[in-house]
Design a protein around this motif. Structure first.
Motif, PDB file in Angstrom:
ATOM      1  N   PRO A 145       0.730  -1.251  -0.055  1.00  0.00           N
ATOM      2  CA  PRO A 145       0.076   0.062  -0.043  1.00  0.00           C
ATOM      3  C   PRO A 145       0.830   1.279  -0.027  1.00  0.00           C
ATOM      4  O   PRO A 145       1.945   1.199   0.468  1.00  0.00           O
ATOM      5  N   SER A 146       0.166   2.418  -0.518  1.00  0.00           N
ATOM      6  CA  SER A 146       0.947   3.642  -0.460  1.00  0.00           C
ATOM      7  C   SER A 146       0.020   4.542   0.191  1.00  0.00           C
ATOM      8  O   SER A 146      -1.357   4.272   0.164  1.00  0.00           O
ATOM      9  N   HIS A 147       0.443   5.446   1.131  1.00  0.00           N
ATOM     10  CA  HIS A 147      -0.398   6.364   1.761  1.00  0.00           C
ATOM     11  C   HIS A 147      -0.437   7.841   1.173  1.00  0.00           C
ATOM     12  O   HIS A 147       0.481   8.378   0.924  1.00  0.00           O
ATOM     13  N   GLN A 148      -1.741   8.091   1.006  1.00  0.00           N
ATOM     14  CA  GLN A 148      -1.778   9.774   0.183  1.00  0.00           C
ATOM     15  C   GLN A 148      -2.539  10.366   0.933  1.00  0.00           C
ATOM     16  O   GLN A 148      -3.955  10.484   1.072  1.00  0.00           O
ATOM     17  N   ARG A 149      -2.154  11.254   1.997  1.00  0.00           N
ATOM     18  CA  ARG A 149      -2.928  12.374   2.837  1.00  0.00           C
ATOM     19  C   ARG A 149      -3.804  11.640   3.452  1.00  0.00           C
ATOM     20  O   ARG A 149      -3.589  11.195   4.520  1.00  0.00           O
ATOM     21  N   THR A 150      -5.158  11.425   2.995  1.00  0.00           N
ATOM     22  CA  THR A 150      -6.225  10.786   4.055  1.00  0.00           C
ATOM     23  C   THR A 150      -6.393   9.390   3.792  1.00  0.00           C
ATOM     24  O   THR A 150      -7.456   8.900   4.129  1.00  0.00           O
ATOM     25  N   ALA A 151      -5.848   8.900   2.715  1.00  0.00           N
ATOM     26  CA  ALA A 151      -6.252   7.448   2.362  1.00  0.00           C
ATOM     27  C   ALA A 151      -5.129   6.513   1.942  1.00  0.00           C
ATOM     28  O   ALA A 151      -4.062   7.255   1.611  1.00  0.00           O
ATOM     29  N   TRP A 152      -5.231   5.349   2.043  1.00  0.00           N
ATOM     30  CA  TRP A 152      -4.310   4.117   1.375  1.00  0.00           C
ATOM     31  C   TRP A 152      -4.823   4.001   0.260  1.00  0.00           C
ATOM     32  O   TRP A 152      -6.128   3.796  -0.257  1.00  0.00           O
ATOM     33  N   VAL A 153      -3.883   3.697  -0.582  1.00  0.00           N
ATOM     34  CA  VAL A 153      -4.129   3.110  -1.991  1.00  0.00           C
ATOM     35  C   VAL A 153      -3.409   1.826  -2.131  1.00  0.00           C
ATOM     36  O   VAL A 153      -2.015   1.741  -2.071  1.00  0.00           O
ATOM     37  N   VAL A 154      -4.140   0.957  -2.640  1.00  0.00           N
ATOM     38  CA  VAL A 154      -3.370  -0.442  -2.825  1.00  0.00           C
ATOM     39  C   VAL A 154      -4.032  -1.226  -4.241  1.00  0.00           C
ATOM     40  O   VAL A 154      -5.110  -1.039  -4.502  1.00  0.00           O
ATOM     41  N   HIS A 155      -2.695  -1.433  -4.814  1.00  0.00           N
ATOM     42  CA  HIS A 155      -2.900  -1.686  -6.089  1.00  0.00           C
ATOM     43  C   HIS A 155      -2.913  -3.080  -6.261  1.00  0.00           C
ATOM     44  O   HIS A 155      -2.244  -3.904  -5.447  1.00  0.00           O
ATOM     45  N   ALA A 156      -3.799  -3.724  -7.302  1.00  0.00           N
ATOM     46  CA  ALA A 156      -3.927  -5.163  -7.436  1.00  0.00           C
ATOM     47  C   ALA A 156      -4.194  -5.396  -8.615  1.00  0.00           C
ATOM     48  O   ALA A 156      -4.790  -4.710  -9.682  1.00  0.00           O
ATOM     49  N   THR A 157      -4.015  -6.768  -9.123  1.00  0.00           N
ATOM     50  CA  THR A 157      -4.298  -7.344 -10.475  1.00  0.00           C
ATOM     51  C   THR A 157      -4.604  -8.844 -10.343  1.00  0.00           C
ATOM     52  O   THR A 157      -4.570  -9.529  -9.270  1.00  0.00           O
ATOM     53  N   ASP A 158      -5.679  -9.049 -11.351  1.00  0.00           N
ATOM     54  CA  ASP A 158      -5.771 -10.567 -11.705  1.00  0.00           C
ATOM     55  C   ASP A 158      -6.011 -10.849 -13.238  1.00  0.00           C
ATOM     56  O   ASP A 158      -5.975  -9.630 -13.819  1.00  0.00           O
ATOM     57  N   GLU A 159      -6.492 -11.792 -13.369  1.00  0.00           N
ATOM     58  CA  GLU A 159      -6.556 -12.153 -14.773  1.00  0.00           C
ATOM     59  C   GLU A 159      -7.496 -11.078 -15.531  1.00  0.00           C
ATOM     60  O   GLU A 159      -7.652 -11.113 -16.732  1.00  0.00           O
ATOM     61  N   ARG A 160      -8.704 -10.480 -14.693  1.00  0.00           N
ATOM     62  CA  ARG A 160      -9.670  -9.675 -15.416  1.00  0.00           C
ATOM     63  C   ARG A 160      -8.956  -8.187 -15.474  1.00  0.00           C
ATOM     64  O   ARG A 160      -9.824  -7.404 -15.974  1.00  0.00           O
ATOM     65  N   GLY A 161      -8.016  -7.789 -14.928  1.00  0.00           N
ATOM     66  CA  GLY A 161      -7.610  -6.597 -14.829  1.00  0.00           C
ATOM     67  C   GLY A 161      -6.736  -6.122 -13.768  1.00  0.00           C
ATOM     68  O   GLY A 161      -6.379  -6.733 -12.906  1.00  0.00           O
ATOM     69  N   GLU A 162      -6.653  -4.379 -13.608  1.00  0.00           N
ATOM     70  CA  GLU A 162      -5.917  -3.937 -12.884  1.00  0.00           C
ATOM     71  C   GLU A 162      -6.735  -3.088 -11.972  1.00  0.00           C
ATOM     72  O   GLU A 162      -7.698  -2.567 -12.255  1.00  0.00           O
ATOM     73  N   TYR A 163      -6.780  -2.833 -10.662  1.00  0.00           N
ATOM     74  CA  TYR A 163      -7.441  -2.131  -9.671  1.00  0.00           C
ATOM     75  C   TYR A 163      -6.669  -1.298  -8.592  1.00  0.00           C
ATOM     76  O   TYR A 163      -5.550  -1.794  -8.220  1.00  0.00           O
ATOM     77  N   ASN A 164      -7.329  -0.246  -8.360  1.00  0.00           N
ATOM     78  CA  ASN A 164      -6.857   0.514  -6.897  1.00  0.00           C
ATOM     79  C   ASN A 164      -7.841   0.282  -5.955  1.00  0.00           C
ATOM     80  O   ASN A 164      -9.003   0.697  -6.273  1.00  0.00           O
ATOM     81  N   VAL A 165      -7.519   0.042  -4.644  1.00  0.00           N
ATOM     82  CA  VAL A 165      -8.596  -0.044  -3.665  1.00  0.00           C
ATOM     83  C   VAL A 165      -8.036   1.217  -2.789  1.00  0.00           C
ATOM     84  O   VAL A 165      -7.018   1.205  -2.323  1.00  0.00           O
ATOM     85  N   HIS A 166      -9.003   2.037  -2.633  1.00  0.00           N
ATOM     86  CA  HIS A 166      -8.847   3.276  -1.859  1.00  0.00           C
ATOM     87  C   HIS A 166      -9.392   2.949  -0.579  1.00  0.00           C
ATOM     88  O   HIS A 166     -10.829   2.958  -0.388  1.00  0.00           O
ATOM     89  N   ILE A 167      -8.688   3.335   0.569  1.00  0.00           N
ATOM     90  CA  ILE A 167      -9.146   3.119   1.826  1.00  0.00           C
ATOM     91  C   ILE A 167      -9.025   4.303   2.772  1.00  0.00           C
ATOM     92  O   ILE A 167      -8.006   4.927   2.564  1.00  0.00           O
ATOM     93  N   ASN A 168     -10.101   4.839   3.012  1.00  0.00           N
ATOM     94  CA  ASN A 168     -10.060   5.938   4.051  1.00  0.00           C
ATOM     95  C   ASN A 168      -9.437   5.706   5.441  1.00  0.00           C
ATOM     96  O   ASN A 168      -9.538   4.750   5.965  1.00  0.00           O
ATOM     97  N   SER A 169      -8.432   6.526   5.623  1.00  0.00           N
ATOM     98  CA  SER A 169      -7.592   6.213   6.717  1.00  0.00           C
ATOM     99  C   SER A 169      -8.225   6.387   8.014  1.00  0.00           C
ATOM    100  O   SER A 169      -7.890   5.727   8.987  1.00  0.00           O
ATOM    101  N   ALA A 170      -9.200   7.151   8.128  1.00  0.00           N
ATOM    102  CA  ALA A 170     -10.019   7.574   9.391  1.00  0.00           C
ATOM    103  C   ALA A 170     -10.979   6.426   9.745  1.00  0.00           C
ATOM    104  O   ALA A 170     -11.307   6.163  10.753  1.00  0.00           O
ATOM    105  N   SER A 171     -11.978   6.130   8.728  1.00  0.00           N
ATOM    106  CA  SER A 171     -12.973   5.085   8.711  1.00  0.00           C
ATOM    107  C   SER A 171     -12.825   3.714   8.459  1.00  0.00           C
ATOM    108  O   SER A 171     -13.367   2.800   8.727  1.00  0.00           O
ATOM    109  N   GLY A 172     -11.759   3.619   7.613  1.00  0.00           N
ATOM    110  CA  GLY A 172     -11.660   1.940   6.943  1.00  0.00           C
ATOM    111  C   GLY A 172     -12.307   1.630   5.859  1.00  0.00           C
ATOM    112  O   GLY A 172     -12.517   0.736   5.147  1.00  0.00           O
ATOM    113  N   ARG A 173     -13.311   2.710   5.325  1.00  0.00           N
ATOM    114  CA  ARG A 173     -14.176   2.331   3.986  1.00  0.00           C
ATOM    115  C   ARG A 173     -13.334   2.179   2.937  1.00  0.00           C
ATOM    116  O   ARG A 173     -12.495   2.852   2.964  1.00  0.00           O
TER     117      ARG A 173
END
Length: 203
Positions: A168-196
């Motif tokens: 994961p990388s941390h960007q101000r108020t959120a974590w960004v997690v890059h992921a890949t599978d056979e269907r494509g690439e994704y970023n998972v954005h996670i609010n640092s305060a709430s975990g959403r």
């Protein structure tokens, strides 16, 4: 146990927090979610009314997205009227057996003088009204390990069980997690305060 859970929304952080509780509870007991946005009477100001309608649309779309991620049955409705009475009427229409609402959690004289929509709803209905204060159930995400775990859970719920997750990388108020599978690439954005967390497909 509950079979129909009503969650009123208004686009506020308090309501968003209540939605999370409603969705998790519905998932646990296999209940349907009914989301209601009470727009109120038209103000006569066209631009203001459009903004209100757009706020409601976004709030209801958020509920639908979060419920469908868990495979839940969900319906969304916009209604006009006084909030407490309209919520109570909609609860009766949908045969709701629980209402989950966000609250500011005010205490003392201010609370006694002004009350809250949740309290007024409680006086209109015979079913339980669960009030959720902002911050209840939220989780502060402070480490990359926490962010990876949340991203993994989010991806698995969306059917990406075999996704390869990067650090994961941390960007101000959120974590960004890059992921890949056979269907494509994704970023998972996670609010640092709430975990959403929210999945964004790339490309």
């Amino acid at each position: 146990m509950y079979t129909h859970i009503l969650v009123p929304v208004d686009g506020s952080p308090e309501a968003e927090n209540a939605v999370g509780h409603a969705v998790h509870l519905a998932d646990a007991v296999d209940a349907a979610i009914h989301a209601l946005y009470v727009a109120g009477a038209p103000s006569g100001d066209e631009s203001k009314d459009r903004a209100v309608a757009e706020r409601g649309r976004r709030a209801l779309e958020d509920v639908r997205e979060r419920a469908e991620e868990h495979g839940l049955t969900v319906d969304t409705t916009v209604a006009d009227g006084e909030p407490a009475a309209t919520i109570a009427e909609y609860a009766d229409t949908t045969n709701a057996d629980l209402i989950v609402m966000g609250t500011h959690g005010r205490d003392g004289v201010d609370r006694l003088l002004n009350g809250s929509v949740a309290e007024r709803v409680g006086r209109h209905v015979s079913i339980p009204v669960m009030t959720i204060r902002l911050g209840d159930g939220e989780q502060s995400v402070k480490s990359p390990l926490q962010a990876q775990r949340i991203a993994r859970e989010k991806l698995e719920l969306a059917g990406h069980d075999d996704a390869v997750i990067e650090s994961p990388s941390h960007q101000r108020t959120a974590w960004v997690v890059h992921a890949t599978d056979e269907r494509g690439e994704y970023n998972v954005h996670i609010n640092s305060a709430s975990g959403r967390a929210k999945i964004v497909q790339l490309g």
